[in-house]
Design a protein around this motif. Structure first.
Motif, PDB file in Angstrom:
ATOM      1  N   VAL A   1       0.874  -1.174   0.000  1.00  0.00           N
ATOM      2  CA  VAL A   1       0.000   0.000   0.000  1.00  0.00           C
ATOM      3  C   VAL A   1       0.910   1.221   0.000  1.00  0.00           C
ATOM      4  N   LYS A   2       1.069   1.846  -1.175  1.00  0.00           N
ATOM      5  CA  LYS A   2       2.036   2.942  -1.323  1.00  0.00           C
ATOM      6  C   LYS A   2       1.449   4.212  -1.938  1.00  0.00           C
ATOM      7  N   ASN A   3       0.352   4.087  -2.692  1.00  0.00           N
ATOM      8  CA  ASN A   3      -0.138   5.222  -3.477  1.00  0.00           C
ATOM      9  C   ASN A   3      -1.484   5.741  -2.980  1.00  0.00           C
ATOM     10  N   ASN A   4      -1.678   7.052  -3.102  1.00  0.00           N
ATOM     11  CA  ASN A   4      -2.969   7.632  -2.746  1.00  0.00           C
ATOM     12  C   ASN A   4      -3.970   7.397  -3.876  1.00  0.00           C
ATOM     13  N   PRO A   5      -5.263   7.640  -3.626  1.00  0.00           N
ATOM     14  CA  PRO A   5      -6.273   7.339  -4.640  1.00  0.00           C
ATOM     15  C   PRO A   5      -6.053   8.044  -5.976  1.00  0.00           C
ATOM     16  N   GLU A   6      -5.661   9.310  -5.946  1.00  0.00           N
ATOM     17  CA  GLU A   6      -5.483  10.056  -7.201  1.00  0.00           C
ATOM     18  C   GLU A   6      -4.361   9.460  -8.036  1.00  0.00           C
ATOM     19  N   ASP A   7      -3.227   9.166  -7.401  1.00  0.00           N
ATOM     20  CA  ASP A   7      -2.102   8.591  -8.140  1.00  0.00           C
ATOM     21  C   ASP A   7      -2.432   7.187  -8.640  1.00  0.00           C
ATOM     22  N   ALA A   8      -3.107   6.408  -7.801  1.00  0.00           N
ATOM     23  CA  ALA A   8      -3.449   5.047  -8.199  1.00  0.00           C
ATOM     24  C   ALA A   8      -4.393   5.038  -9.396  1.00  0.00           C
ATOM     25  N   ALA A   9      -5.314   5.988  -9.429  1.00  0.00           N
ATOM     26  CA  ALA A   9      -6.281   6.040 -10.529  1.00  0.00           C
ATOM     27  C   ALA A   9      -5.616   6.358 -11.864  1.00  0.00           C
ATOM     28  N   LYS A  10      -4.421   6.929 -11.823  1.00  0.00           N
ATOM     29  CA  LYS A  10      -3.702   7.273 -13.054  1.00  0.00           C
ATOM     30  C   LYS A  10      -2.861   6.109 -13.588  1.00  0.00           C
ATOM     31  N   VAL A  11      -2.762   5.038 -12.815  1.00  0.00           N
ATOM     32  CA  VAL A  11      -1.954   3.890 -13.239  1.00  0.00           C
ATOM     33  C   VAL A  11      -2.618   3.227 -14.446  1.00  0.00           C
TER      34      VAL A  11
ATOM     35  N   ALA B   1      -4.460   1.453  -1.054  1.00  0.00           N
ATOM     36  CA  ALA B   1      -5.235   0.822   0.015  1.00  0.00           C
ATOM     37  C   ALA B   1      -6.363  -0.017  -0.568  1.00  0.00           C
ATOM     38  N   THR B   2      -6.912   0.413  -1.703  1.00  0.00           N
ATOM     39  CA  THR B   2      -7.975  -0.337  -2.371  1.00  0.00           C
ATOM     40  C   THR B   2      -7.469  -1.691  -2.837  1.00  0.00           C
ATOM     41  N   SER B   3      -6.387  -1.680  -3.605  1.00  0.00           N
ATOM     42  CA  SER B   3      -5.858  -2.936  -4.146  1.00  0.00           C
ATOM     43  C   SER B   3      -5.232  -3.792  -3.056  1.00  0.00           C
ATOM     44  N   GLY B   4      -4.649  -3.159  -2.033  1.00  0.00           N
ATOM     45  CA  GLY B   4      -4.037  -3.918  -0.951  1.00  0.00           C
ATOM     46  C   GLY B   4      -5.047  -4.745  -0.182  1.00  0.00           C
ATOM     47  N   GLU B   5      -6.202  -4.160   0.093  1.00  0.00           N
ATOM     48  CA  GLU B   5      -7.237  -4.899   0.831  1.00  0.00           C
ATOM     49  C   GLU B   5      -7.867  -5.987  -0.029  1.00  0.00           C
ATOM     50  N   THR B   6      -8.226  -5.659  -1.255  1.00  0.00           N
ATOM     51  CA  THR B   6      -8.856  -6.672  -2.106  1.00  0.00           C
ATOM     52  C   THR B   6      -7.898  -7.809  -2.429  1.00  0.00           C
ATOM     53  N   ALA B   7      -6.584  -7.526  -2.432  1.00  0.00           N
ATOM     54  CA  ALA B   7      -5.590  -8.586  -2.667  1.00  0.00           C
ATOM     55  C   ALA B   7      -5.580  -9.600  -1.534  1.00  0.00           C
ATOM     56  N   ILE B   8      -5.830  -9.151  -0.324  1.00  0.00           N
ATOM     57  CA  ILE B   8      -5.885 -10.078   0.816  1.00  0.00           C
ATOM     58  C   ILE B   8      -7.055 -11.038   0.654  1.00  0.00           C
ATOM     59  N   TYR B   9      -8.207 -10.511   0.254  1.00  0.00           N
ATOM     60  CA  TYR B   9      -9.373 -11.378   0.056  1.00  0.00           C
ATOM     61  C   TYR B   9      -9.125 -12.361  -1.094  1.00  0.00           C
ATOM     62  N   ARG B  10      -8.480 -11.872  -2.133  1.00  0.00           N
ATOM     63  CA  ARG B  10      -8.178 -12.745  -3.263  1.00  0.00           C
ATOM     64  C   ARG B  10      -7.259 -13.888  -2.838  1.00  0.00           C
ATOM     65  N   ALA B  11      -6.187 -13.545  -2.123  1.00  0.00           N
ATOM     66  CA  ALA B  11      -5.229 -14.565  -1.701  1.00  0.00           C
ATOM     67  C   ALA B  11      -5.898 -15.612  -0.815  1.00  0.00           C
ATOM     68  N   ASN B  12      -6.677 -15.168   0.153  1.00  0.00           N
ATOM     69  CA  ASN B  12      -7.340 -16.116   1.047  1.00  0.00           C
ATOM     70  C   ASN B  12      -8.343 -16.988   0.297  1.00  0.00           C
ATOM     71  N   SER B  13      -9.030 -16.404  -0.669  1.00  0.00           N
ATOM     72  CA  SER B  13      -9.980 -17.178  -1.472  1.00  0.00           C
ATOM     73  C   SER B  13      -9.262 -18.228  -2.307  1.00  0.00           C
TER      74      SER B  13
ATOM     75  N   GLU C   1     -15.296  -4.473  -9.777  1.00  0.00           N
ATOM     76  CA  GLU C   1     -15.853  -3.234  -9.232  1.00  0.00           C
ATOM     77  C   GLU C   1     -14.840  -2.117  -9.428  1.00  0.00           C
ATOM     78  N   VAL C   2     -15.328  -0.893  -9.405  1.00  0.00           N
ATOM     79  CA  VAL C   2     -14.446   0.266  -9.515  1.00  0.00           C
ATOM     80  C   VAL C   2     -14.591   1.105  -8.254  1.00  0.00           C
ATOM     81  N   PHE C   3     -13.485   1.291  -7.538  1.00  0.00           N
ATOM     82  CA  PHE C   3     -13.446   2.119  -6.338  1.00  0.00           C
ATOM     83  C   PHE C   3     -12.319   3.129  -6.484  1.00  0.00           C
ATOM     84  N   ASN C   4     -12.603   4.375  -6.216  1.00  0.00           N
ATOM     85  CA  ASN C   4     -11.598   5.441  -6.357  1.00  0.00           C
ATOM     86  C   ASN C   4     -10.911   5.396  -7.719  1.00  0.00           C
ATOM     87  N   GLY C   5     -11.702   5.078  -8.759  1.00  0.00           N
ATOM     88  CA  GLY C   5     -11.155   5.059 -10.110  1.00  0.00           C
ATOM     89  C   GLY C   5     -10.286   3.868 -10.424  1.00  0.00           C
ATOM     90  N   GLN C   6     -10.286   2.850  -9.562  1.00  0.00           N
ATOM     91  CA  GLN C   6      -9.449   1.659  -9.747  1.00  0.00           C
ATOM     92  C   GLN C   6     -10.343   0.433  -9.938  1.00  0.00           C
TER      93      GLN C   6
END
Length: 643
Positions: free
Chosen positions: A472-482, A491-503, A519-524
């Motif tokens: 978890v390194k980037n803020n929402p604005e910077d992440a949305a530009k990736v 923080a969006t991708s970091g949390e969803t990655a945990i659920y993915r790994a456990n699943s 899903e799209v959250f904060n442009g991601q």
């Protein structure tokens, strides 16, 4: 007055200061009578190193005397915290800045090749065996967390380790790390019947030290004994104004040196100078594992990686993930010099491709038959064998090869094409003498192998990204530009990655887990899997999880499963909703049957909505807890949960 002059003359005589001192720093000379012998000694060192400008605006004696003494207190700290002192710092800076100005290529004479390492596939026999070996070795390990940063870059004003890794359970990063270490400690004890406390060191900074200590103390160290935890505070280093390495003053205070962080490479000198490494070595510690502050998946990879280190007898083992050619992540690379020298280090992606092109690979960094670059992606997690590590630090004092990063005006394209240096070197104007803004030397933890002899056994362990790496390194604005397809590292991708790994882990264990939805959250755009979390003591390694999960279990995509007990067994469970099971260690709970309820839902939120807590809005979603089945087992015994 006469006695003052005599005192000043006496001090000058003792320090062998000649008339040139008065010419270079007349205002300092006037103030010598107010300074101690030690302070005058520091002053002499500064003037001899070309730093007389620091005293140009000093007031007459009797004015600002306390500020002047505070100046020398700061100089003393800067001098003592850097290996070799300020003299060494300034000398190194001049050498690096001279190379930078000349456009010297640090890789001249080196040819890159793919180093030796181990690539693991989650869940196969080799992986399971390495995990078992890692658990055995854990009793001989110590962990070091590099946690010097605030969360401002993420849009969060607290310390990063206090940020929830995921919001289903609300477990923060630091709590997760400690619970993982404790789970390893218990598992190693049970497996080997040799029970030891695993030491845990945390490198902090001025910004994070007190808040980290407060987080630990207010939560009873998350179950760890306070004596197991050692906080080491990193000092900053002096900023520089120009190519002569003239130290920069704070623009707001003429009696303060401007300072900035030196980088996480300081962790090595701190561990050495504190005596902690020797203490660990004397108590039987064999391995030191380094990790950074916001990777919620890391400990899913640690047991197997530690097993690789023990089996291969690596002095240095870098954890890595598959890396696409030219992907913006450094590559683990073996560099061999024309004179026979060699080293295995991280090479930044924007250096690796032109280096390959310049050494007989016209296409540069390209994917091989696996679909990935042969140079694995460095994730800055290291496992070092303590004996050789301590011997190396006796030679270096923990000093790590540095680089300098002044901000200036040279075009990035020129830098990439010519491969001028390890970081972009830019200046105020074409004379390349002064910086647009002050700079400093920096060092990185993962550059430790640069000084190792060719006989050092340096390798890597590659694991799937979904299992090992979701920082978890980037803020929402910077992440949305990736660009789409590249990792957001938010923080969006970091949390969803945990659920993915456990699943995916439960799928591998035989559970029917519902497919994710986009899903799209904060442009991601992210995959939303079932929100599955468990305490490390429930599922530390895959073989443990497999024993606790029956073959006829299913979890729907909309479901949430939270397991907080050590001995919770899922048998013939059909979950379509939310289930929370909490149990004390001596309670054995068998969960079976069908659980259906309205569950918990995910709702989008606007990261600009300041009425929402920062730790929630930086994710772009919140969890609405509508309905759940929650069971708590607070007494020892055997229980059945069958709705």
């Amino acid at each position: 007055m006469a006695s003052t002059l005599e005192s000043t003359t006496d001090n000058l005589s003792k320090l062998d200061i000649d008339g040139g001192f008065a010419n270079s720093a007349p205002n300092l000379l006037k103030n010598l009578s107010t300074l101690s012998f030690e302070q005058i000694e520091l002053a002499k060192m500064l003037t001899e190193m070309g730093q007389s400008h620091l005293f140009e605006q000093w007031a007459e004696p009797g004015v600002d005397d306390e500020e002047k003494k505070a100046f020398f207190d700061q100089v003393a700290r800067l001098n003592s915290s850097y290996p070799g002192g300020l003299k060494s710092y300034i000398k190194t800076a001049r050498e690096l800045l001279t190379d930078s100005k000349a456009g010297k290529n640090p890789f001249d004479g080196f040819t890159p090749s793919v180093p030796t390492g181990e690539s693991l596939t989650f869940g196969n026999d080799t992986f399971i065996n390495y995990e078992q070996e890692g658990v055995k070795e854990a009793k001989n390990a110590a962990f070091v967390l590099v946690a010097g940063g605030l969360g401002e870059r993420l849009g969060y004003n607290g310390i990063k380790v206090a940020l929830p890794a995921e919001t289903t359970s609300g477990t923060c990063f630091l709590q997760n790390y400690i619970e993982c270490i404790l789970a390893l400690q218990d598992a190693s004890c049970q497996l080997t019947q040799e029970c030891k406390e695993i030491p845990f060191a945390i490198m902090t900074s001025d910004d994070t030290h007190l808040r980290t200590l407060e987080l630990l103390e207010s939560n009873s160290y998350f179950g760890m004994k306070p004596t197991q935890v050692k906080l080491l505070k990193q000092e900053k280093v002096a900023c520089l104004d120009d190519n002569d390495a003239r130290i920069a003053l704070d623009p707001k205070n003429k009696y303060r040196i401007q300072t900035k962080p030196h980088g996480h490479g300081d962790v090595h000198s701190l561990l050495y100078s504190s005596g902690l490494l020797k203490t660990w070595h004397d108590t039987g510690v064999r391995w030191v594992l380094f990790f950074q502050d916001t990777n919620g998946l890391l400990f899913k990879a640690i047991p197997a990686a530690l097993g690789v280190s023990a089996t291969k007898q690596y002095h240095v083992n870098s954890l890595a993930v598959p890396r696409k050619a030219k992907e913006a992540i450094g590559g683990i690379t073996k560099l061999t010099h024309a004179d026979g020298r060699s080293m295995v280090i991280n090479v930044e992606y924007n250096q690796l491709d032109p280096l390959l092109r310049a050494t007989g690979h016209p296409n540069g960094d390209v994917n091989c038959e696996t679909g990935y670059s042969p140079f694995p992606g460095n994730i800055n997690q290291l496992i070092l064998e303590l004996g050789p590590y301590l011997e190396e630090l006796k030679n270096t004092g923990g000093a790590i090869k540095e680089f300098v990063n002044p901000k200036a005006l040279l075009a990035l394209t020129e830098y990439l094409v010519q491969l001028k240096c390890s970081r972009m070197i830019l200046y105020k104007d074409s004379t390349k003498s002064s910086f647009k803004s002050s700079s400093r030397l920096e060092c990185m933890m993962q550059d430790y192998p640069k000084t190792l002899p060719p006989s050092a056994r340096v390798g890597f362990t590659v694991m799937d990204t979904w299992l090992a790496y979701a920082p978890v390194k980037n803020n929402p604005e910077d992440a949305a530009k990736v660009p789409k397809g590249n990792p957001y590292h938010s923080a969006t991708s970091g949390e969803t990655a945990i659920y993915r790994a456990n699943s995916l882990i439960l799928r591998k264990a035989g559970v029917q887990v519902g497919d994710p939805v986009e899903e799209v959250f904060n442009g991601q755009e992210v995959e939303v899997w079932p929100r599955i979390t468990w305490k490390p003591k429930w599922g530390l390694i895959f073989s443990d999880i497999r024993k606790k999960v029956g073959k006829n279990c299913s979890i729907s995509e909309k479901s949430t499963l939270v397991i907080k007990g050590r001995n919770v067994f899922l048998e013939d469970l059909s979950l379509d909703g939310t289930l929370i099971v909490d149990a004390v260690d001596k309670a054995e709970v068998k969960v079976e049957g069908s659980v259906q309820n309205k569950g918990w839902t995910i709702e989008s939120v606007d990261y600009k909505d300041t009425s929402i807590p920062e730790e929630i809005r930086i994710r772009g979603f919140k969890i609405n807890k509508i309905e759940q089945l929650e069971k708590n087992y607070n007494e020892p015994g055997k229980f059945s949960l069958k709705p």
